[in-house]
Write an enzyme that holds these catalytic residues in place. Structure first.
Site, PDB file in Angstrom:
ATOM      1  N   HIS B  80      -9.911  -7.516 -11.107  1.00 53.48           N
ATOM      2  CA  HIS B  80      -9.844  -6.104 -11.516  1.00 53.48           C
ATOM      3  C   HIS B  80      -8.957  -5.321 -10.547  1.00 53.48           C
ATOM      4  CE1 HIS B  80     -11.084  -1.999 -12.449  1.00 53.48           C
ATOM      5  NE2 HIS B  80     -11.420  -1.865 -11.181  1.00 53.48           N
ATOM      6  N   ASP B 109      22.757   4.287 -18.058  1.00 49.42           N
ATOM      7  CA  ASP B 109      21.764   3.240 -17.819  1.00 49.42           C
ATOM      8  C   ASP B 109      21.512   3.213 -16.322  1.00 49.42           C
ATOM      9  OD1 ASP B 109      20.140   0.856 -17.865  1.00 49.42           O
ATOM     10  OD2 ASP B 109      21.067   0.393 -19.779  1.00 49.42           O
ATOM     11  N   TRP B 144      -8.913  -7.866  -3.469  1.00 47.90           N
ATOM     12  CA  TRP B 144      -7.487  -7.561  -3.608  1.00 47.90           C
ATOM     13  C   TRP B 144      -6.788  -7.487  -2.262  1.00 47.90           C
ATOM     14  CZ3 TRP B 144      -3.944  -3.366  -2.846  1.00 47.90           C
ATOM     15  CH2 TRP B 144      -4.459  -2.285  -2.139  1.00 47.90           C
ATOM     16  N   SER B 171       9.624  -8.562  -8.119  1.00 50.52           N
ATOM     17  CA  SER B 171       9.909  -7.615  -9.192  1.00 50.52           C
ATOM     18  C   SER B 171      10.041  -6.201  -8.648  1.00 50.52           C
ATOM     19  CB  SER B 171       8.789  -7.707 -10.230  1.00 50.52           C
ATOM     20  OG  SER B 171       8.769  -6.573 -11.041  1.00 50.52           O
ATOM     21  N   SER B 172       9.087  -5.811  -7.809  1.00 54.84           N
ATOM     22  CA  SER B 172       9.105  -4.447  -7.280  1.00 54.84           C
ATOM     23  C   SER B 172      10.320  -4.208  -6.396  1.00 54.84           C
ATOM     24  CB  SER B 172       7.851  -4.175  -6.444  1.00 54.84           C
ATOM     25  OG  SER B 172       6.708  -4.309  -7.215  1.00 54.84           O
ATOM     26  N   HIS B 255      -1.091   0.608   3.064  1.00 55.16           N
ATOM     27  CA  HIS B 255      -1.169   2.059   2.981  1.00 55.16           C
ATOM     28  C   HIS B 255       0.042   2.670   2.290  1.00 55.16           C
ATOM     29  CE1 HIS B 255      -3.094   5.835   3.458  1.00 55.16           C
ATOM     30  NE2 HIS B 255      -1.862   6.292   3.567  1.00 55.16           N
ATOM     31  N   GLU B 257       1.506   1.386   0.061  1.00 56.40           N
ATOM     32  CA  GLU B 257       1.222   1.046  -1.324  1.00 56.40           C
ATOM     33  C   GLU B 257       0.415   2.138  -2.032  1.00 56.40           C
ATOM     34  OE1 GLU B 257       2.015  -1.190  -3.433  1.00 56.40           O
ATOM     35  OE2 GLU B 257       0.428  -1.070  -4.944  1.00 56.40           O
ATOM     36  N   TYR B 259       0.598   5.222  -1.571  1.00 58.63           N
ATOM     37  CA  TYR B 259       1.518   6.303  -1.933  1.00 58.63           C
ATOM     38  C   TYR B 259       2.496   5.857  -2.998  1.00 58.63           C
ATOM     39  CZ  TYR B 259      -0.727   8.710   1.730  1.00 58.63           C
ATOM     40  OH  TYR B 259      -1.703   9.290   2.459  1.00 58.63           O
ATOM     41  N   SER B 270       4.638  17.240 -11.603  1.00 56.55           N
ATOM     42  CA  SER B 270       5.600  18.285 -11.236  1.00 56.55           C
ATOM     43  C   SER B 270       6.596  18.589 -12.342  1.00 56.55           C
ATOM     44  CB  SER B 270       6.367  17.879  -9.972  1.00 56.55           C
ATOM     45  OG  SER B 270       5.472  17.568  -8.942  1.00 56.55           O
ATOM     46  N   HIS B 304      -5.955   2.791   9.879  1.00 60.44           N
ATOM     47  CA  HIS B 304      -7.214   3.473   9.521  1.00 60.44           C
ATOM     48  C   HIS B 304      -8.065   2.614   8.589  1.00 60.44           C
ATOM     49  CE1 HIS B 304      -4.935   5.753   6.076  1.00 60.44           C
ATOM     50  NE2 HIS B 304      -5.331   4.573   5.676  1.00 60.44           N
ATOM     51  N   HIS B 305      -7.467   1.556   8.063  1.00 61.40           N
ATOM     52  CA  HIS B 305      -8.285   0.627   7.269  1.00 61.40           C
ATOM     53  C   HIS B 305      -9.007  -0.369   8.167  1.00 61.40           C
ATOM     54  CE1 HIS B 305      -6.692   1.922   3.373  1.00 61.40           C
ATOM     55  NE2 HIS B 305      -5.575   2.143   4.038  1.00 61.40           N
ATOM     56  N   THR B 330       0.240  16.738   1.790  1.00 60.49           N
ATOM     57  CA  THR B 330      -0.488  16.619   0.533  1.00 60.49           C
ATOM     58  C   THR B 330      -1.012  17.978   0.103  1.00 60.49           C
ATOM     59  OG1 THR B 330      -1.178  14.468   1.348  1.00 60.49           O
ATOM     60  CG2 THR B 330      -2.217  15.252  -0.658  1.00 60.49           C
ATOM     61  N   LYS B 333       1.575  20.123  -1.439  1.00 66.07           N
ATOM     62  CA  LYS B 333       1.830  19.810  -2.841  1.00 66.07           C
ATOM     63  C   LYS B 333       0.782  20.449  -3.734  1.00 66.07           C
ATOM     64  CE  LYS B 333       4.709  15.812  -3.000  1.00 66.07           C
ATOM     65  NZ  LYS B 333       5.451  16.067  -4.219  1.00 66.07           N
ATOM     66  N   ARG B 452     -20.440  -2.467  -1.057  1.00 66.35           N
ATOM     67  CA  ARG B 452     -19.379  -2.750  -2.006  1.00 66.35           C
ATOM     68  C   ARG B 452     -19.208  -4.268  -2.133  1.00 66.35           C
ATOM     69  NH1 ARG B 452     -13.218  -1.453  -0.045  1.00 66.35           N
ATOM     70  NH2 ARG B 452     -12.210  -2.314  -1.889  1.00 66.35           N
TER      71      ARG B 452
HETATM   72  C1  HEM Z   1     -11.637   1.619 -16.150  1.00 67.74           C
HETATM   73  C2  HEM Z   1     -12.402   2.204 -15.303  1.00 67.74           C
HETATM   74  C3  HEM Z   1     -12.764   1.556 -13.986  1.00 67.74           C
HETATM   75  C4  HEM Z   1     -13.993   1.112 -13.638  1.00 67.74           C
HETATM   76  C5  HEM Z   1     -15.248   1.186 -14.468  1.00 67.74           C
HETATM   77  C6  HEM Z   1     -13.881   0.540 -12.327  1.00 67.74           C
HETATM   78  C7  HEM Z   1     -14.929  -0.026 -11.624  1.00 67.74           C
HETATM   79  C8  HEM Z   1     -14.810  -0.740 -10.472  1.00 67.74           C
HETATM   80  C9  HEM Z   1     -15.845  -1.478  -9.836  1.00 67.74           C
HETATM   81  C10 HEM Z   1     -17.256  -1.574 -10.332  1.00 67.74           C
HETATM   82  C11 HEM Z   1     -15.316  -2.068  -8.731  1.00 67.74           C
HETATM   83  C12 HEM Z   1     -16.000  -3.030  -7.797  1.00 67.74           C
HETATM   84  C13 HEM Z   1     -16.558  -2.407  -6.625  1.00 67.74           C
HETATM   85  C14 HEM Z   1     -17.134  -3.462  -5.726  1.00 67.74           C
HETATM   86  O1  HEM Z   1     -17.925  -4.308  -6.151  1.00 67.74           O
HETATM   87  O2  HEM Z   1     -16.797  -3.401  -4.559  1.00 67.74           O
HETATM   88  C15 HEM Z   1     -13.948  -1.686  -8.652  1.00 67.74           C
HETATM   89  C16 HEM Z   1     -13.095  -2.066  -7.660  1.00 67.74           C
HETATM   90  C17 HEM Z   1     -11.776  -1.670  -7.583  1.00 67.74           C
HETATM   91  N1  HEM Z   1     -11.093  -0.869  -8.490  1.00 67.74           N
HETATM   92 FE1  HEM Z   1     -11.840  -0.117 -10.193  1.00 67.74          FE
HETATM   93  N2  HEM Z   1     -12.606   0.657 -11.904  1.00 67.74           N
HETATM   94  C18 HEM Z   1     -11.878   1.289 -12.886  1.00 67.74           C
HETATM   95  C19 HEM Z   1     -10.535   1.632 -12.851  1.00 67.74           C
HETATM   96  C20 HEM Z   1      -9.717   1.385 -11.763  1.00 67.74           C
HETATM   97  C21 HEM Z   1      -8.356   1.875 -11.658  1.00 67.74           C
HETATM   98  C22 HEM Z   1      -7.618   2.731 -12.700  1.00 67.74           C
HETATM   99  C23 HEM Z   1      -7.895   1.451 -10.503  1.00 67.74           C
HETATM  100  C24 HEM Z   1      -6.496   1.828 -10.083  1.00 67.74           C
HETATM  101  C25 HEM Z   1      -5.663   1.293  -9.355  1.00 67.74           C
HETATM  102  C26 HEM Z   1      -8.922   0.651  -9.848  1.00 67.74           C
HETATM  103  C27 HEM Z   1      -8.802   0.009  -8.626  1.00 67.74           C
HETATM  104  C28 HEM Z   1      -9.811  -0.721  -8.026  1.00 67.74           C
HETATM  105  C29 HEM Z   1      -9.660  -1.448  -6.791  1.00 67.74           C
HETATM  106  C30 HEM Z   1      -8.400  -1.532  -5.939  1.00 67.74           C
HETATM  107  C31 HEM Z   1     -10.886  -2.061  -6.516  1.00 67.74           C
HETATM  108  C32 HEM Z   1     -11.222  -2.890  -5.301  1.00 67.74           C
HETATM  109  C33 HEM Z   1     -11.279  -4.331  -5.629  1.00 67.74           C
HETATM  110  C34 HEM Z   1     -11.726  -5.077  -4.426  1.00 67.74           C
HETATM  111  O3  HEM Z   1     -12.758  -4.721  -3.855  1.00 67.74           O
HETATM  112  O4  HEM Z   1     -11.034  -6.024  -4.054  1.00 67.74           O
HETATM  113  N3  HEM Z   1     -10.022   0.652 -10.652  1.00 67.74           N
HETATM  114  N4  HEM Z   1     -13.648  -0.876  -9.742  1.00 67.74           N
HETATM  115 CU   LIG Z   2      -4.654   3.888   3.958  1.00 68.80          CU
END
Ligand code: HEM
Ligand SMILES: [Cu+2]
Lengths: 195, 635, 110
Positions: B80, B109, B144, B171-172, B255, B257, B259, B270, B304-305, B330, B333, B452
């Site tokens: 996810h 283009d 992640w 790609s990026s 970090h 990332e 931004y 904007s 800070h992480h 920030t 803005k 978490r």
């Molecule tokens: C669709 C709605 C979303 C729901 C219901 C949702 C829910 C969750 C849940 C339950 C977790 C796991 C937390 C854990 O167990 O630590 C999570 C982790 C995370 N979510 Fe979402 N999320 C959603 C959308 C997004 C979006 C749009 C992003 C945007 C980038 C995102 C980025 C992340 C990241 C980076 C993690 C951390 C994964 C990790 O711990 O390695 N999520 N999310």
């Molecule tokens: Cu950070």
């Protein structure tokens, strides 16, 4: 579309600008490998450390790489003047020196490996092989580019007016050389003095 | 369009082929089509990422449930996270940049059209590669961030992560180079830096962030992958390796990332806010430089992480201060958006609502971010749901709201039709409600100690925490309904939406000046830019009271005369080579994961051959620097 | 098609390239200097320069770097923008990685 340099906003060739932008990012790439190397320089896990380096040998191959920059720039110069025969000659010479450097690296790695410096031996070993190896990979890509340039100019695909192509490949080549200027000092010579 | 009529003369010499069908999409080098490809791919991955999060929320709806096993749960949160970050938000921004940048700066283009296609295919194959892991012994499950040394252990399956992200990084990086060159070098005459739409500024900043951040994670991933697959010793404490190095390298990238994910959304907002407030963007220069400052300072706060990791008190203090400092640009803005709306004649279209939603939700996320930067607090909050709440407020409430705002805003530009406002407003309000219901309670449950990345909600946390979790899970249902309405609206409006005309929003920037949907070559005549908000100034003059007065159609001839560059329009040729070349990354990737030298060899040879085919492919209209006239004399 | 010069701000760089490339002889001369510098570098391995050794090596490295970048990569003759890119990348790398390594050291000293 890639436009002719003179109709662009800054009057620069897109491809050349792109190459410079890309090269800027490469510093961050090599810098990270170098940090790992510096961090682990003494972490040899009872395996071989920097004493394993063969400075005279590496000096020679470094010198060859440095001089390949000269032939590269001469290739570009010939291309500018529309002298494709000379240009091809210098391009081949550059690629040849690149291959000598690569051969040297292969030999060096083989010797080190025989002496017990295995990638899996220690953080020092891993970081040394990665740093030098990724530089070597860059040289190898450069050699491929040069050989491509050579053969395309033979078939007439690259024309006298298209010196920008030689120029950007040259930029890449010089960059790889510059990185080696740093690596040779930081990886080989300075640690050697420290002991 | 009054400004267009003179220019149809260029038509006859246009490239004849305008093919349709599957192959035409595979071979396309048109930035608009590539943008569209990005968009639909993003939607697919967003759906998958949403399903994964729903599974997690179902599992956590009550304490001590066992709907899914811990193994699956770990794979879910990892995939996810990776999906949402690398396969949704980042390419979503790329979709907008691709489609809009050339239109906004008055180009035909991007600088390197085939490289642009290359970026898309690398993205697609990277995503497919990552997801193929589900069928090959399980997806990555080390989160992640992929902290070593756990991630270098075979149980975590992170080889797929290391190689997959590497592919996405290429790609990026390629699109970053492409966009930088495009913005610097392909602007229409008169389009100075200070006349560029804010979106273009943010694209430039984002591209530079990518340029300098991606190589760092590339190194971290190489090391990780070799530790995992080839027994290298970068992060193995047993031989003296230091896992902290991985954390540094990851966050040196990580970090910036965040931004990279938020700045594009800020750019979109904007653009949307001035249009629907009928006022110029407040503090344009401050906005541009605040964006650049955010990007710049963003490189100096990575540790800070790692406050609860192995860094000493001096770095802790330094990074805490640096982090708080980012709140300044920030804040600039946020105030500027508020002042843009202030005193404006606001139209609350769906696009505008999402932009307002962005500003408010992002502010909440930003504030909890400042809270993290206080070191003692951080120790309390680290790895709790408070953090999960925080980053969803900035990523979902921030980035995603902004991006969706952009979808509503530019949908007519792409399709020539408006999305239903009624459904749109329903989407917005349910989205806002569902979002807050899902993530608001996580602040509380986190502060009450819910950890978490834990597959079971521990019963001993008590009923309050359980209630919060139930609310969170219910919120997901609201979000699912809301998302379905969005999708329906999106698909339906393509055929049945109200026809939009060329300028449905009375917009300010030049992408609205050309035909809708734009022709392949974007502009018949490249406009000459004389002002920021060029299009607005062509439409309106100001009365003495600074009230805009419409200029009658055809009266702005003074512009038309100066619009240059008609003649020969040279558009990029379609090419199959980017797709063919990038496909070679699949064998290469699997080879690296399974330490299979044969596959690695096949992949390498394939890709080199692909590059070669790419280079020698004849261009229908001659070579870039030899179309006809330009010879050796230019240099 | 002379629309490019219209931007006063950006036009500064315009026409900066193409101009005076050095001649082959100059290139050879530069390469000779580089060769001598390299010989000097390698000599630190054979002769003891004492405390001066490391600073000397660093200075030589910087000179070589600037020479290759300036002449062979044409930074001295091309638009300043290219140099800015390169030194930005280099600067970022130096600052970020030095800071990272410092954090390790500061930590180790506690
Ligand atoms: C669709 C709605 C979303 C729901 C219901 C949702 C829910 C969750 C849940 C339950 C977790 C796991 C937390 C854990 O167990 O630590 C999570 C982790 C995370 N979510 Fe979402 N999320 C959603 C959308 C997004 C979006 C749009 C992003 C945007 C980038 C995102 C980025 C992340 C990241 C980076 C993690 C951390 C994964 C990790 O711990 O390695 N999520 N999310
Ligand atoms: Cu950070």
């Amino acid at each position: 579309m890639t436009a002719v340099a003179h109709s662009t906003t800054m009057g620069l060739d897109n491809r050349k600008l792109g190459m410079w932008v890309f090269l800027a990012s490469e510093f961050l790439f090599f810098g990270a490998f170098m940090s790992a190397y510096l961090l682990y320089i003494d972490t040899t896990n009872r395996g071989p450390g920097i004493e394993i380096f063969d400075i005279p040998f590496t000096s020679v191959s470094s010198f060859v790489l440095l001089m390949s920059s000269l032939t590269m720039v001469l290739a570009h110069n010939s291309h500018l003047r529309g002298d494709m025969r000379r240009m091809r000659l210098w391009v081949l010479a550059t690629a040849g020196q690149g291959m000598v450097f690569l051969g040297g690296q292969v030999y060096e790695f083989t010797v080190f490996f025989r002496e017990g410096l295995d990638l899996t031996q220690s953080p020092f070993a891993s970081s040394f092989y990665f740093l030098a190896g990724f530089h070597g990979a860059h040289v190898a890509i450069g050699v491929l580019l040069l050989l491509g340039l050579y053969s395309l100019s033979l078939t007439g695909k690259i024309k006298p007016g298209q010196d920008v192509k030689t120029e950007i490949i040259g930029l890449y080549w010089h960059f790889v050389d510059i990185i080696w200027v740093i690596l040779f000092t930081v990886v080989y010579l300075i640690p050697e003095l420290r002991v | 369009m009054a400004t267009m009529t003179a220019a149809e003369t260029g038509q006859s010499r246009l490239r004849p082929s305008k093919p349709t069908g599957f192959l035409s999409w595979v071979a396309t080098t048109d930035h608009k089509r590539i943008g569209i490809l990005y968009f639909w791919t993003v939607l697919v991955f967003f759906f998958i990422g949403g399903v994964e999060s729903s599974l997690m929320r179902a599992q956590l709806a009550q304490a001590e449930l066992s709907l899914i096993t811990p193994e699956i749960y770990n794979q879910m949160f990892t995939m996810h996270g990776i999906t949402m970050v690398f396969l949704v938000v980042m390419p979503f921004a790329a979709a907008f940049f691709n489609y809009l940048l050339p239109l906004m700066i008055g180009a035909r283009d991007v600088a390197f059209p085939r490289l642009n296609a290359f970026s898309y295919w690398f993205y697609l194959f990277g995503g497919i590669f990552l997801y193929s892991s589900f069928f090959l012994g399980g997806a990555p499950n080390g989160s992640w961030v992929g902290y070593a040394p756990l991630s270098s252990d075979a149980v975590s399956n992170m080889a797929f992560y290391a190689v997959g992200l590497q592919i996405l990084g290429v790609s990026s990086l390629a699109s970053a180079v492409n966009f930088i060159v495009t913005i610097l070098n392909m602007r229409a005459p008169g389009m100075t830096f200070m006349r560029m739409p804010m979106m273009v500024w943010m694209a430039l900043t984002t591209s530079f962030l990518l340029l300098f951040a991606v190589p760092i994670i590339a190194v971290a991933l190489f090391m990780l992958q070799f530790d995992a697959v080839f027994d290298a010793q970068f992060f193995q404490p047993a031989s003296g390796g230091d896992p902290i190095l991985y954390q540094h390298l990851f966050w040196l990238f990580g970090h910036p990332e965040v931004y990279i994910m938020i700045l594009p959304a800020m750019g979109i907002v904007s653009e949307v806010m001035p249009t629907f407030s009928r006022k110029p963007l407040f503090g344009y220069a401050a906005m541009a430089f605040a964006g650049a400052a955010i990007g710049f300072i963003g490189f100096g706060v990575w540790a800070h992480h790692m406050f609860t990791s192995a860094i000493g008190p001096v770095p802790r203090a330094a990074f805490a201060v640096a982090t708080m400092f980012i709140a300044v640009p920030t804040g600039i803005k946020i105030f500027n958006w508020v002042f843009t709306m202030w005193g404006g004649r606001i139209r609350f279209t769906t696009a505008m609502l999402f932009s307002v939603g962005f500003v408010s939700m992002f502010t909440i996320g930003g504030l909890s971010g400042v809270v993290h930067s206080i070191v003692p607090h951080n120790a309390q909050q680290h790895d709790t749901y408070f953090v999960v709440a925080h980053f969803h407020y900035v990523l979902f409430g921030g980035a995603l709201f902004g991006l969706i705002s952009g979808v509503y805003y530019w949908y007519p530009k792409v399709t020539g039709r408006l999305m239903s406002e009624k459904l749109g407003k329903f989407h917005f309000w349910t989205w806002l409600l569902g979002f807050n219901l899902t993530f608001g309670p996580m602040h509380m449950s986190g502060l009450l100690g819910q950890p978490r990345r834990t597959s079971v909600l521990p019963g001993e946390l008590g009923t309050t925490v359980e209630t919060y979790n139930l609310l969170s899970s219910l919120g997901v249902i609201v979000l699912a309904v809301s998302a379905s309405v969005f999708l329906y609206n999106l698909l339906r409006s393509m055929k049945h939406g109200e026809a939009s005309g060329d300028d449905p929003w009375d917009a300010r920037t030049i992408e609205w000046m050309t035909a809708t949907p734009p022709k392949v070559h974007n502009f018949d005549v490249i406009p000459v830019i004389t002002a920021r908000d060029e299009f607005w100034h062509r439409k309106y003059a100001e009365s003495d009271q600074h009230i805009p007065v419409a200029v009658p159609v055809g009266a702005s001839v003074d512009h038309d005369e100066h619009d240059g560059d008609v003649g020969h329009i040279h558009m990029p040729d379609p090419s199959l080579w980017p797709a063919i070349h990038t496909l070679g990354v699949m064998p290469l990737g699997y080879g690296l994961v399974y330490a299979n030298w044969l596959l690695i060899g096949i992949g390498l040879v394939w890709m080199v051959a692909g590059v070669f085919g790419w280079i020698i492919e004849p261009l229908a209209e001659g070579d870039d620097d030899e179309p006809a006239l330009v010879g050796a004399a230019t240099h | 098609m002379s629309t490019s010069g219209t931007q006063a701000a950006d036009a500064v760089e315009h026409e900066a390239h193409g101009g005076h490339h050095p001649t082959p002889t100059e290139y050879v001369r530069i390469a000779l200097i580089l060769a001598v510098l390299t010989a000097l570098e390698v000599s630190t391995y054979y002769f003891d320069f004492g405390r001066a050794g490391i600073p000397l090596l660093i200075i030589l490295m910087v000179i070589k770097f600037i020479m290759v970048a300036g002449s062979f990569m044409h930074l001295r003759y091309d638009t300043k923008l290219f140099g800015r890119f390169m030194y930005t990348g280099l600067g970022f790398a130096i600052v970020l990685y030095t800071a990272t390594l410092l954090i390790f050291v500061v930590d180790a000293n506690q």
